[in-house]
Design an enzyme around this catalytic site. Structure first.
Site, PDB file in Angstrom:
ATOM      1  N   ASP A  34      48.506  19.386 -22.835  1.00  0.00           N
ATOM      2  CA  ASP A  34      48.277  19.603 -21.372  1.00  0.00           C
ATOM      3  C   ASP A  34      47.735  18.158 -20.914  1.00  0.00           C
ATOM      4  O   ASP A  34      46.907  17.530 -21.500  1.00  0.00           O
ATOM      5  CB  ASP A  34      47.299  20.526 -21.134  1.00  0.00           C
ATOM      6  CG  ASP A  34      47.764  22.228 -21.484  1.00  0.00           C
ATOM      7  OD1 ASP A  34      48.871  22.550 -20.550  1.00  0.00           O
ATOM      8  OD2 ASP A  34      47.482  22.728 -22.306  1.00  0.00           O
ATOM      9  N   ASP A 172      52.652  30.672 -20.629  1.00  0.00           N
ATOM     10  CA  ASP A 172      51.715  29.824 -20.988  1.00  0.00           C
ATOM     11  C   ASP A 172      50.241  30.443 -20.313  1.00  0.00           C
ATOM     12  O   ASP A 172      50.299  30.614 -19.155  1.00  0.00           O
ATOM     13  CB  ASP A 172      51.817  28.601 -20.313  1.00  0.00           C
ATOM     14  CG  ASP A 172      50.733  27.374 -20.637  1.00  0.00           C
ATOM     15  OD1 ASP A 172      49.814  27.853 -21.633  1.00  0.00           O
ATOM     16  OD2 ASP A 172      50.939  26.142 -20.134  1.00  0.00           O
TER      17      ASP A 172
HETATM   18  C1  DX5 Z   1      46.085  25.752 -19.058  1.00  0.00           C
HETATM   19  C2  DX5 Z   1      47.139  25.323 -20.200  1.00  0.00           C
HETATM   20  C3  DX5 Z   1      47.492  26.029 -21.265  1.00  0.00           C
HETATM   21  C4  DX5 Z   1      46.448  26.453 -22.021  1.00  0.00           C
HETATM   22  C5  DX5 Z   1      46.389  27.786 -22.643  1.00  0.00           C
HETATM   23  O1  DX5 Z   1      46.035  25.183 -17.871  1.00  0.00           O
HETATM   24  O2  DX5 Z   1      48.519  24.852 -19.624  1.00  0.00           O
HETATM   25  O3  DX5 Z   1      48.415  25.442 -22.264  1.00  0.00           O
HETATM   26  O4  DX5 Z   1      46.003  25.581 -23.151  1.00  0.00           O
HETATM   27  O5  DX5 Z   1      45.315  28.280 -23.239  1.00  0.00           O
HETATM   28  P1  DX5 Z   1      45.251  29.756 -23.844  1.00  0.00           P
HETATM   29  O6  DX5 Z   1      46.176  29.937 -24.802  1.00  0.00           O
HETATM   30  O7  DX5 Z   1      43.869  29.647 -24.412  1.00  0.00           O
HETATM   31  O8  DX5 Z   1      45.329  30.633 -22.509  1.00  0.00           O
HETATM   32 ZN    ZN Z   2      50.158  24.231 -20.731  1.00  0.00          ZN
END
Ligand code: DX5
Ligand code: ZN
Length: 214
Positions: A34, A172
């Site tokens: 990210d 995601d």
């Molecule tokens: C949020 C990101 C995700 C995040 C997801 O803005 O795009 O990729 O890392 O994290 P989890 O799986 O913990 O929700």
């Molecule tokens: Zn992400």
């Protein structure tokens, strides 16, 4: 066969190499990185240097998820990625953005937020490798999965079958074994997974996620 892309946002950045190598051992298909700019989202994360550093310690494909304002201005900085994902609401001309990503030699992904409609993306589905449905507000890991995103997954699955298209349908945010199984049942086949991948041993976590897909 689902695609599992552990999201490094949840990893211990003081031991990033060990974390990604454990995820790789567990059978991860790629790494989800990210990129946050403090403007599009109220958080900061990673940079192009993260990709070049990771390239030395893993052979997994690197996916850059750009959660930034004006991604068009920075796309060339991420040419080392195998896949670049842009948020569809950050670019005035999505077709041009996707074309630029391809000219850089990268696969192209588009992420769509919870409050956004999918219909405007219909003309672009033939030009994307991944349509990533956000199940949380972008910016932070560890948020709860919004099950209403499954309607988007079902809609995309129908369009993919009807149009004989090939893009991956991803989710995601908030992915745990149970929510992954729900999303697979709705038609998803690609997952960016942060906290559920890196909370404990990433190798075991990735295996557990794959097992949950059935
Ligand atoms: C949020 C990101 C995700 C995040 C997801 O803005 O795009 O990729 O890392 O994290 P989890 O799986 O913990 O929700
Ligand atoms: Zn992400």
């Amino acid at each position: 066969m689902i695609h599992l892309s552990p999201s490094l946002l949840a990893a211990d950045t003081t031991h990033l190499a060990a974390a990604v190598q454990a995820a790789e051992r567990g059978g991860a298909n790629s790494l989800h990185i990210d990129i946050m700019d403090g403007h599009y989202v109220a958080n900061y994360a990673f940079s192009p240097k993260t990709l070049s550093d990771l390239r030395r310690v893993t052979t997994l494909p690197l996916h850059a998820h750009l959660e930034v304002e004006n991604p068009d201005a920075v796309l060339p900085l991420f040419a080392a990625a195998q896949l670049i994902i842009v948020q569809e609401d950050t670019t005035p001309d999505l077709a041009a953005t996707l074309a630029t990503i391809r000219q850089l030699g990268c696969a192209a992904g588009v992420a769509v937020n919870r409050s956004r409609l999918l219909e405007p993306l219909l003309p672009h589905l033939a030009a994307v490798d991944l349509l990533l449905v956000m199940a949380v507000e972008p910016g932070f890991g560890g948020q709860l999965f919004d099950a209403s995103c499954l309607d988007k997954v079902r809609w995309l699955h129908q369009r993919r079958v009807a149009g004989d298209l090939n893009f991956a349908i991803g989710v995601d945010g908030g992915i745990q074994p149970a929510t992954l199984a729900e999303a697979v049942a709705a038609g998803a086949d690609f997952f960016a997974v942060g906290s559920a991948a890196f909370a404990g041993d990433p190798a075991a976590a990735v295996r557990a996620l794959r097992a949950a897909a059935g």
